[in-house]
Design a protein around this motif. Structure first.
Motif, mmCIF file in Angstrom:
data_model
loop_
_atom_site.group_PDB
_atom_site.id
_atom_site.type_symbol
_atom_site.label_atom_id
_atom_site.label_comp_id
_atom_site.label_asym_id
_atom_site.label_seq_id
_atom_site.Cartn_x
_atom_site.Cartn_y
_atom_site.Cartn_z
ATOM 1 N N UNK A 45 114.043 79.994 -65.767
ATOM 2 C CA UNK A 45 112.841 79.350 -65.237
ATOM 3 C C UNK A 45 113.020 79.038 -63.750
ATOM 4 N N UNK A 46 114.189 78.543 -63.373
ATOM 5 C CA UNK A 46 114.463 78.230 -61.968
ATOM 6 C C UNK A 46 114.404 79.496 -61.118
ATOM 7 N N UNK A 47 114.888 80.607 -61.634
ATOM 8 C CA UNK A 47 114.819 81.875 -60.898
ATOM 9 C C UNK A 47 113.371 82.318 -60.718
ATOM 10 N N UNK A 48 112.575 82.179 -61.753
ATOM 11 C CA UNK A 48 111.156 82.547 -61.676
ATOM 12 C C UNK A 48 110.451 81.651 -60.658
ATOM 13 N N UNK A 49 110.692 80.359 -60.722
ATOM 14 C CA UNK A 49 110.070 79.438 -59.769
ATOM 15 C C UNK A 49 110.520 79.735 -58.341
ATOM 16 N N UNK A 50 111.785 80.061 -58.178
ATOM 17 C CA UNK A 50 112.303 80.400 -56.858
ATOM 18 C C UNK A 50 111.613 81.656 -56.316
ATOM 19 N N UNK A 51 111.397 82.641 -57.178
ATOM 20 C CA UNK A 51 110.706 83.865 -56.758
ATOM 21 C C UNK A 51 109.265 83.554 -56.368
ATOM 22 N N UNK A 52 108.594 82.676 -57.120
ATOM 23 C CA UNK A 52 107.216 82.277 -56.784
ATOM 24 C C UNK A 52 107.195 81.559 -55.436
ATOM 25 N N UNK A 53 108.157 80.674 -55.233
ATOM 26 C CA UNK A 53 108.229 79.922 -53.981
ATOM 27 C C UNK A 53 108.455 80.861 -52.801
ATOM 28 N N UNK A 54 109.356 81.822 -52.968
ATOM 29 C CA UNK A 54 109.624 82.782 -51.894
ATOM 30 C C UNK A 54 108.366 83.584 -51.578
ATOM 31 N N UNK A 55 107.660 84.030 -52.609
ATOM 32 C CA UNK A 55 106.427 84.791 -52.397
ATOM 33 C C UNK A 55 105.387 83.942 -51.673
ATOM 34 N N UNK A 56 105.307 82.654 -52.019
ATOM 35 C CA UNK A 56 104.355 81.763 -51.362
ATOM 36 C C UNK A 56 104.699 81.613 -49.876
ATOM 37 N N UNK A 57 105.981 81.372 -49.592
ATOM 38 C CA UNK A 57 106.395 81.225 -48.193
ATOM 39 C C UNK A 57 106.154 82.515 -47.416
ATOM 40 N N UNK A 58 106.457 83.664 -48.039
ATOM 41 C CA UNK A 58 106.221 84.943 -47.372
ATOM 42 C C UNK A 58 104.738 85.106 -47.041
ATOM 43 N N UNK A 59 103.864 84.735 -47.973
ATOM 44 C CA UNK A 59 102.424 84.822 -47.735
ATOM 45 C C UNK A 59 102.013 83.885 -46.600
ATOM 46 N N UNK A 60 102.597 82.689 -46.575
ATOM 47 C CA UNK A 60 102.265 81.742 -45.512
ATOM 48 C C UNK A 60 102.715 82.275 -44.158
ATOM 49 N N UNK A 61 103.896 82.858 -44.102
ATOM 50 C CA UNK A 61 104.398 83.410 -42.843
ATOM 51 C C UNK A 61 103.484 84.536 -42.373
ATOM 52 N N UNK A 62 103.077 85.410 -43.291
ATOM 53 C CA UNK A 62 102.168 86.497 -42.915
ATOM 54 C C UNK A 62 100.842 85.940 -42.424
ATOM 55 N N UNK A 63 100.331 84.897 -43.062
ATOM 56 C CA UNK A 63 99.071 84.285 -42.646
ATOM 57 C C UNK A 63 99.220 83.673 -41.261
ATOM 58 N N UNK A 64 100.284 82.914 -41.073
ATOM 59 C CA UNK A 64 100.509 82.268 -39.776
ATOM 60 C C UNK A 64 100.728 83.318 -38.700
ATOM 61 N N UNK A 65 101.546 84.342 -39.006
ATOM 62 C CA UNK A 65 101.771 85.413 -38.037
ATOM 63 C C UNK A 65 100.469 86.137 -37.717
ATOM 64 N N UNK A 66 99.654 86.378 -38.753
ATOM 65 C CA UNK A 66 98.369 87.043 -38.530
ATOM 66 C C UNK A 66 97.464 86.218 -37.638
ATOM 67 N N UNK A 67 97.405 84.913 -37.881
ATOM 68 C CA UNK A 67 96.589 84.029 -37.046
ATOM 69 C C UNK A 67 97.103 84.014 -35.618
ATOM 70 N N UNK A 68 98.408 83.946 -35.457
ATOM 71 C CA UNK A 68 99.017 83.930 -34.124
ATOM 72 C C UNK A 68 98.711 85.228 -33.388
ATOM 73 N N UNK A 69 98.831 86.339 -34.088
ATOM 74 C CA UNK A 69 98.551 87.640 -33.469
ATOM 75 C C UNK A 69 97.080 87.738 -33.081
ATOM 76 N N UNK A 70 96.188 87.280 -33.972
ATOM 77 C CA UNK A 70 94.756 87.324 -33.650
ATOM 78 C C UNK A 70 94.448 86.471 -32.416
ATOM 79 N N UNK A 71 95.008 85.267 -32.370
ATOM 80 C CA UNK A 71 94.761 84.390 -31.211
ATOM 81 C C UNK A 71 95.311 85.016 -29.935
ATOM 82 N N UNK A 72 96.489 85.602 -30.017
ATOM 83 C CA UNK A 72 97.078 86.230 -28.842
ATOM 84 C C UNK A 72 96.247 87.423 -28.389
ATOM 85 N N UNK A 73 95.728 88.183 -29.334
ATOM 86 C CA UNK A 73 94.893 89.339 -28.989
ATOM 87 C C UNK A 73 93.632 88.896 -28.279
ATOM 88 N N UNK A 74 93.006 87.832 -28.763
ATOM 89 C CA UNK A 74 91.792 87.314 -28.142
ATOM 90 C C UNK A 74 92.114 86.806 -26.743
#
Length: 87
Positions: A45-74
């Motif tokens: 269960x801890x391994x499954x939760x850890x994998x979910x947490x990692x996926x969540x953080x990865x999604x957040x990083x992609x979202x933040x990076x995407x927002x940063x890139x969009x702002x920089x492009x503008x």
């Protein structure tokens, strides 16, 4: 005869599939391994939760990076004039 790693992999699979289906993963574990102690379940269960947490953080990083890139492009595309005052 199965190795410890093969058994752990099967336990992880049972827990992961139950969690993904929105089922009670502890009950799924107990159904699949009726005589097993709870410790291996909690490890899986801890391994499954850890994998979910990692996926969540990865999604957040992609979202933040995407927002940063969009702002920089503008900002880079804007002329060197002051921005109009907010309205």
């Amino acid at each position: 005869m199965a190795t410890v790693d093969e058994i752990k992999a099967e336990i992880f699979k049972v827990v992961f599939e139950a969690e993904a289906a929105g089922l009670d993963s502890l009950q799924a574990y107990k159904n699949a391994f009726p005589s097993a102690p709870d410790g291996p379940y909690w490890e899986a269960w801890a391994c499954v939760e850890s994998a979910k947490e990692k996926a969540w953080f990865d999604a957040m990083v992609r979202t933040i990076d995407g927002d940063t890139i969009r702002r920089a492009s503008v900002t880079m595309a804007a002329p060197d004039t002051e921005a109009p005052p907010p309205q």
